[in-house]
Design a protein around this motif. Structure first.
Motif, PDB file in Angstrom:
ATOM      1  N   LYS A 141      -9.398  -1.868   2.400  1.00  8.19           N
ATOM      2  CA  LYS A 141     -10.632  -2.525   1.966  1.00  8.19           C
ATOM      3  C   LYS A 141     -10.691  -2.602   0.450  1.00  8.19           C
ATOM      4  CE  LYS A 141     -15.675  -2.262   2.302  1.00  8.19           C
ATOM      5  NZ  LYS A 141     -16.836  -1.494   2.824  1.00  8.19           N
ATOM      6  N   SER A 161      -7.619   2.260  -0.198  1.00 10.80           N
ATOM      7  CA  SER A 161      -7.731   1.813   1.193  1.00 10.80           C
ATOM      8  C   SER A 161      -7.433   0.320   1.244  1.00 10.80           C
ATOM      9  CB  SER A 161      -9.142   2.076   1.721  1.00 10.80           C
ATOM     10  OG  SER A 161     -10.081   1.255   1.042  1.00 10.80           O
ATOM     11  N   LYS A 185       0.832  -1.209   0.000  1.00  9.52           N
ATOM     12  CA  LYS A 185       0.000   0.000   0.000  1.00  9.52           C
ATOM     13  C   LYS A 185       0.864   1.257   0.000  1.00  9.52           C
ATOM     14  CE  LYS A 185      -3.819   2.226   2.535  1.00  9.52           C
ATOM     15  NZ  LYS A 185      -3.281   3.582   2.527  1.00  9.52           N
TER      16      LYS A 185
END
Length: 471
Positions: free
Chosen positions: A316, A314, A306
Motif C-alpha cells: 500500500k 508495505s 519490494k
C-alpha cells in the motif's frame, strides 16, 4: 450449517479460508496463512511441497480448535508444475518451479519437431516456456522413467490427503498437452516428451467429491472430518468462478495477482489463426467453459521490487509513492522473459529503460509507477486484441484477486481502456474455490446463483474512466 474450507496457495503465500452462508451471504474468515517460495536445491528452483502440506494440517487443527468438527475442503494452486510419484506412491523429488531456468530455449527446440501452428491447433494454449510441455521436454529422463504417476500440485495435495489420484481438467489444460478435440492428452506431444497416457491419473471435472481425509492423518493431527472436493484447482480458474458478473452486458475479467490474466469466459475454445498470432490461450474452466485469455507477467515484478528494496514498505505504501510520480514516464515490456526471474529485478527494470533511452526509475515510487503504467498499457493492448479476435465490444472489466486492491492500477486501467472497471472481490480465488464446493454440496444451485451471492456479499468498487489520462 455446512462449513467450507478453501486451501488457496500461490507462489508467495498460502492460506486456509473458512466459509459458510449466513442470511444469503457468504461469510469468509482467514484461519491460517503461511509463506511460500522456491529455493535453489541441486541446481534447480524447487517448491517445498511437504512444508506446504504441513501448513494445511496446522490450519485444519485451528479449524478444529474453533469447534468445527465437519467441513468440506477444496485445494487450488498455481498451474503447470507437478510432482512425480513412484509405484510405491511416494514422491520422487520436490517439484521444480516454473520459474526455473531449465526450460530456456525449449520452445524453439521442441517446435523444431512439430510446428507451433500444429501445437496451437491441437491445444489452443499460449506459448510460454513455463508450460508443462516444455518442463517435461527438459525433465531428467531417468527420473521420469521412475515415475508411475505425474500429479499436478493441487492433485498431489489431494492425493496426500485422501489417497486418491486424479487429474483435474482446469490445471491439466495449462500443460499445452490436452487436445481440444479428444479432451485427452495428445499422443504426438506425449511421444515428443517421452511420456505415455498412463503417466496421468484419470481426468476429472471441478465439483467432484474426491473423498474423505485419510484416517492415518487423524492419528498425527487433531482434525475435523473432512470431505475433499476437487474444485477448479488452477487458481485462475477459481478466480474466474469468483467474478461477480451478474448482468447481461458483455464483460471481460482481469485476474490480477502475481500474474495478470485478462480474458473472457467462453462456451467454446477460440483457436483461430488470429488467436494464435496474438498468443492467446484457451484454458479449460469450470462447468464446460473455456477461459480465453492472455497471460501477462503481473505484480510479480512489484513483489520483487519490494523484496529487493532497502525500505521496509508495505505494498500500500509503495502504491502511494507511485501515485506521487507522473504516469507513463517509463514503459517496459512486462512480458519480456527477462522479467521472469532475473537476479535483480530493480536492475533489470533500469537496464531495460536504459536500453530504450527512457528516464531511468530510481526511487521506489518511480519503479512501481513504471510497472503500473506498463501493466495498464498492456491491459489496454490485450483488451483491444481480445475485442478484435472475438468481435465483441466489452462494456465491463471485472478486476478480481489481490491486485484489485491497487486503486492506482485500477484507475490507470479504467483511464486507458475507457471501460467500466469493477474491482473486487480481492479473495475471488478462495471464493471461487468455495462456491464450487457449495454447488457440489447442493447448497447453491449453479454458478449463476453463486455469482449473485458473491455480488451481494462483497463490496465492489467502480472506477470511471478519465479518457484524457495516458493519451
Amino acid at each position: 450449517m455446512n462449513q467450507y474450507i478453501a486451501v488457496d496457495i500461490g507462489a508467495s503465500s498460502g492460506r486456509l479460508i473458512l466459509s459458510h452462508i449466513e442470511k444469503g451471504k457468504l461469510n469468509i474468515e482467514e484461519v491460517h496463512r503461511f509463506e511460500n517460495g522456491f529455493q535453489k536445491i541441486n541446481h534447480h528452483d524447487r517448491w517445498n511441497i511437504d512444508a506446504l502440506i504441513r501448513e494445511i494440517f496446522i490450519g485444519l487443527e485451528k479449524v478444529k480448535a474453533m469447534g468445527i468438527d465437519k467441513a468440506y475442503l477444496g485445494v487450488d494452486t498455481w498451474a503447470v508444475d507437478y510432482v512425480m510419484v513412484n509405484k510405491e506412491r511416494q514422491k520422487i523429488a520436490d517439484p521444480i518451479s516454473y520459474r526455473d531456468q531449465r526450460t530456456q530455449n525449449s520452445i524453439d527446440q521442441l517446435t523444431s519437431k512439430v510446428s507451433k501452428e500444429s501445437i496451437y491447433e491441437k491445444t489452443g494454449i499460449q506459448f510460454l516456456e513455463l508450460n508443462t510441455l516444455y518442463q517435461l521436454f527438459a525433465e531428467n529422463k531417468k527420473l521420469l522413467k521412475k515415475a508411475d504417476k505425474l500429479l499436478f500440485i493441487p492433485d498431489y495435495i489431494g492425493f496426500v490427503l485422501t489417497g486418491k489420484q486424479v487429474t483435474e481438467i482446469t490445471n491439466a489444460s495449462t500443460t499445452q498437452m490436452l487436445n481440444l478435440r479428444s479432451a485427452l492428452f495428445d499422443d504426438e506431444l506425449m511421444e515428443i516428451v517421452e511420456v505415455t497416457n498412463d503417466l496421468f491419473a484419470p481426468l476429472t471435472d471441478p465439483g467432484q467429491v474426491l473423498g474423505l481425509i485419510q484416517e492415518r492423518w487423524k492419528d498425527q493431527f487433531d482434525l475435523p472430518e473432512i470431505t475433499v472436493v476437487t474444485v477448479a484447482s488452477h487458481d485462475t480458474a477459481s478466480a474466474v468462478v469468483g467474478v461477480p458478473a451478474v448482468t447481461d452486458k458483455n464483460w471481460a475479467y482481469l485476474s490480477s495477482g502475481t500474474w495478470s490474466l485478462i480474458g473472457i469466459e467462453s462456451p467454446v475454445p477460440i483457436n483461430s489463426h488470429e488467436a494464435f498470432e496474438h498468443n492467446f490461450t484457451n484454458e479449460w474452466g469450470a462447468y464446460g467453459t473455456y477461459r480465453f485469455l492472455k497471460n501477462i507477467m503481473g505484480l510479480w515484478i512489484v513483489q520483487e521490487v519490494k523484496r529487493l528494496s532497502e525500505e521496509d514498505l508495505s505494498f500500500k505504501e509503495m502504491a502511494e509513492l507511485a501515485d506521487q510520480v507522473p504516469d507513463f514516464q517509463s514503459i517496459i515490456d512486462v512480458n519480456d522473459s527477462r522479467f521472469t526471474n532475473p537476479d535483480n529485478m530493480i536492475e533489470e527494470i533500469q537496464l531495460a529503460c536504459t536500453e530504450s533511452k527512457q528516464p531511468i526509475p530510481e526511487t521506489t515510487g518511480e519503479l512501481v509507477n513504471c510497472v503500473y503504467s506498463s501493466l495498464a498499457k498492456n491491459y489496454d493492448l490485450e483488451l483491444k486484441n481480445l475485442e478484435q479476435i472475438t468481435g465483441n465490444n466489452f462494456q465491463q472489466l471485472h478486476i478480481v484477486g489481490g491486485g484489485s486492491n491497487v486503486r492506482k492500477l485500477n484507475q490507470l486501467t479504467a483511464d486507458l481502456t475507457g471501460k467500466e472497471v469493477y474491482a473486487g472481490p480481492s479473495e475471488a480465488t478462495a471464493i471461487g474455490n468455495i462456491v464450487v464446493q457449495m454447488i457440489a454440496a447442493k447448497e447453491l444451485a449453479d454458478i449463476t446463483e453463486a455469482r449473485k451471492v458473491i455480488r451481494d456479499s462483497f463490496e465492489i468498487e467502480r472506477f470511471h474512466s478519465n479518457k484524457t489520462k495516458g493519451v
